[in-house]
Design a protein around this motif. Structure first.
Motif, mmCIF file in Angstrom:
data_model
loop_
_atom_site.group_PDB
_atom_site.id
_atom_site.type_symbol
_atom_site.label_atom_id
_atom_site.label_comp_id
_atom_site.label_asym_id
_atom_site.label_seq_id
_atom_site.Cartn_x
_atom_site.Cartn_y
_atom_site.Cartn_z
ATOM 1 N N THR A 54 0.841 -1.190 0.000
ATOM 2 C CA THR A 54 0.000 0.000 0.000
ATOM 3 C C THR A 54 0.881 1.246 0.000
ATOM 4 O O THR A 54 2.083 1.169 0.295
ATOM 5 C CB THR A 54 -0.914 0.029 1.229
ATOM 6 O OG1 THR A 54 -0.097 0.185 2.397
ATOM 7 C CG2 THR A 54 -1.773 -1.221 1.326
ATOM 8 N N GLU A 55 0.284 2.397 -0.294
ATOM 9 C CA GLU A 55 1.041 3.646 -0.269
ATOM 10 C C GLU A 55 1.572 3.927 1.138
ATOM 11 O O GLU A 55 2.691 4.400 1.289
ATOM 12 C CB GLU A 55 0.168 4.806 -0.756
ATOM 13 C CG GLU A 55 -0.118 4.743 -2.241
ATOM 14 C CD GLU A 55 -0.956 5.921 -2.716
ATOM 15 O OE1 GLU A 55 -1.736 6.489 -1.929
ATOM 16 O OE2 GLU A 55 -0.806 6.275 -3.892
ATOM 17 N N GLN A 56 0.774 3.607 2.159
ATOM 18 C CA GLN A 56 1.236 3.799 3.535
ATOM 19 C C GLN A 56 2.440 2.909 3.832
ATOM 20 O O GLN A 56 3.396 3.357 4.480
ATOM 21 C CB GLN A 56 0.112 3.512 4.542
ATOM 22 C CG GLN A 56 -0.957 4.563 4.562
ATOM 23 C CD GLN A 56 -2.105 4.264 3.628
ATOM 24 O OE1 GLN A 56 -2.068 3.317 2.838
ATOM 25 N NE2 GLN A 56 -3.149 5.073 3.692
ATOM 26 N N GLU A 57 2.414 1.668 3.367
ATOM 27 C CA GLU A 57 3.543 0.763 3.583
ATOM 28 C C GLU A 57 4.803 1.280 2.892
ATOM 29 O O GLU A 57 5.907 1.163 3.431
ATOM 30 C CB GLU A 57 3.206 -0.649 3.095
ATOM 31 C CG GLU A 57 2.185 -1.349 3.960
ATOM 32 C CD GLU A 57 1.643 -2.639 3.343
ATOM 33 O OE1 GLU A 57 1.185 -3.490 4.129
ATOM 34 O OE2 GLU A 57 1.673 -2.802 2.106
ATOM 35 N N LEU A 58 4.643 1.877 1.728
ATOM 36 C CA LEU A 58 5.796 2.449 1.019
ATOM 37 C C LEU A 58 6.369 3.648 1.777
ATOM 38 O O LEU A 58 7.593 3.823 1.852
ATOM 39 C CB LEU A 58 5.408 2.845 -0.405
ATOM 40 C CG LEU A 58 5.074 1.689 -1.340
ATOM 41 C CD1 LEU A 58 4.531 2.216 -2.666
ATOM 42 C CD2 LEU A 58 6.288 0.796 -1.565
ATOM 43 N N VAL A 59 5.498 4.470 2.354
ATOM 44 C CA VAL A 59 5.964 5.613 3.148
ATOM 45 C C VAL A 59 6.700 5.117 4.388
ATOM 46 O O VAL A 59 7.786 5.607 4.710
ATOM 47 C CB VAL A 59 4.785 6.538 3.526
ATOM 48 C CG1 VAL A 59 5.202 7.555 4.582
ATOM 49 C CG2 VAL A 59 4.256 7.249 2.285
ATOM 50 N N VAL A 60 6.126 4.134 5.081
ATOM 51 C CA VAL A 60 6.785 3.584 6.272
ATOM 52 C C VAL A 60 8.155 3.025 5.906
ATOM 53 O O VAL A 60 9.144 3.274 6.604
ATOM 54 C CB VAL A 60 5.909 2.500 6.948
ATOM 55 C CG1 VAL A 60 6.690 1.750 8.022
ATOM 56 C CG2 VAL A 60 4.651 3.125 7.536
ATOM 57 N N LYS A 61 8.236 2.310 4.800
ATOM 58 C CA LYS A 61 9.514 1.742 4.363
ATOM 59 C C LYS A 61 10.536 2.850 4.078
ATOM 60 O O LYS A 61 11.697 2.743 4.457
ATOM 61 C CB LYS A 61 9.310 0.880 3.112
ATOM 62 C CG LYS A 61 10.574 0.198 2.651
ATOM 63 C CD LYS A 61 10.322 -0.697 1.458
ATOM 64 C CE LYS A 61 11.632 -1.343 1.029
ATOM 65 N NZ LYS A 61 11.462 -2.194 -0.136
ATOM 66 N N ALA A 62 10.096 3.919 3.428
ATOM 67 C CA ALA A 62 11.003 5.030 3.110
ATOM 68 C C ALA A 62 11.469 5.758 4.371
ATOM 69 O O ALA A 62 12.605 6.235 4.437
ATOM 70 C CB ALA A 62 10.327 6.005 2.160
ATOM 71 N N LEU A 63 10.610 5.835 5.380
ATOM 72 C CA LEU A 63 10.961 6.537 6.615
ATOM 73 C C LEU A 63 11.814 5.709 7.559
ATOM 74 O O LEU A 63 12.491 6.264 8.427
ATOM 75 C CB LEU A 63 9.685 6.950 7.360
ATOM 76 C CG LEU A 63 8.843 8.056 6.767
ATOM 77 C CD1 LEU A 63 7.579 8.258 7.594
ATOM 78 C CD2 LEU A 63 9.624 9.353 6.669
#
Length: 150
Positions: free
Chosen positions: A29-38
């Motif tokens: 998900t987009e949220q999972e991608l943001v968490v991964k990037a952070l």
């Protein structure tokens, strides 16, 4: 007998390939991608990196480090004395709007707008409404430009 063994081998191969592929086609998900990037440790970027109410406050935050985990939690160090309400020592975050993966809410109710500009740069913008009457006057708008080494 030989024909039966060949069918058995083919069936086993088909099942093995199918079981390896099942479930792996799911996109994050987009949220999972943001968490991964952070998920890393961030420090203050060079230059005008911490802005409070439009003024450069970077010198006060020079030792600041923020670490996000893949479990949607964070820890910080190097917070200037009296500014624990700006960045508490640790906490968690959620995505309050499923349609906006660039908005997180800390467990203390602070909403943070995130802009990931590269793998090693992120900007965090938020407004702090300090209702505790802090003597330091920490209420206001903040912008943190952070960098990571990886």
């Amino acid at each position: 007998m030989r024909r039966l063994n060949l069918k058995h081998i083919v069936l086993c191969l088909v099942l093995a390939v199918w079981s390896c592929n099942s479930g792996s086609d799911e996109e994050p998900t987009e949220q999972e991608l943001v968490v991964k990037a952070l998920t890393k440790t961030w420090g203050i970027a060079p230059g005008r990196s911490v802005v409070f109410q439009g003024l450069d406050a970077s010198v006060f935050w020079a030792d600041f480090e923020l670490s996000f985990t893949d479990r949607r939690s964070f820890t910080v160090s190097g917070v200037p004395s009296g500014y624990d309400d700006v960045w508490p020592a640790s906490g968690t975050f959620t995505f309050p709007d499923p349609k906006d993966p660039n908005l997180i809410e800390r467990n203390d109710g602070v909403f943070i707008k995130i802009e990931i500009t590269s793998e090693t740069r992120v900007e965090l913008v938020f407004e702090l409404n300090d209702t505790g009457g802090s003597a330091f006057g920490t209420s206001g708008n903040y912008r943190f430009m952070l960098a990571s080494g990886s």
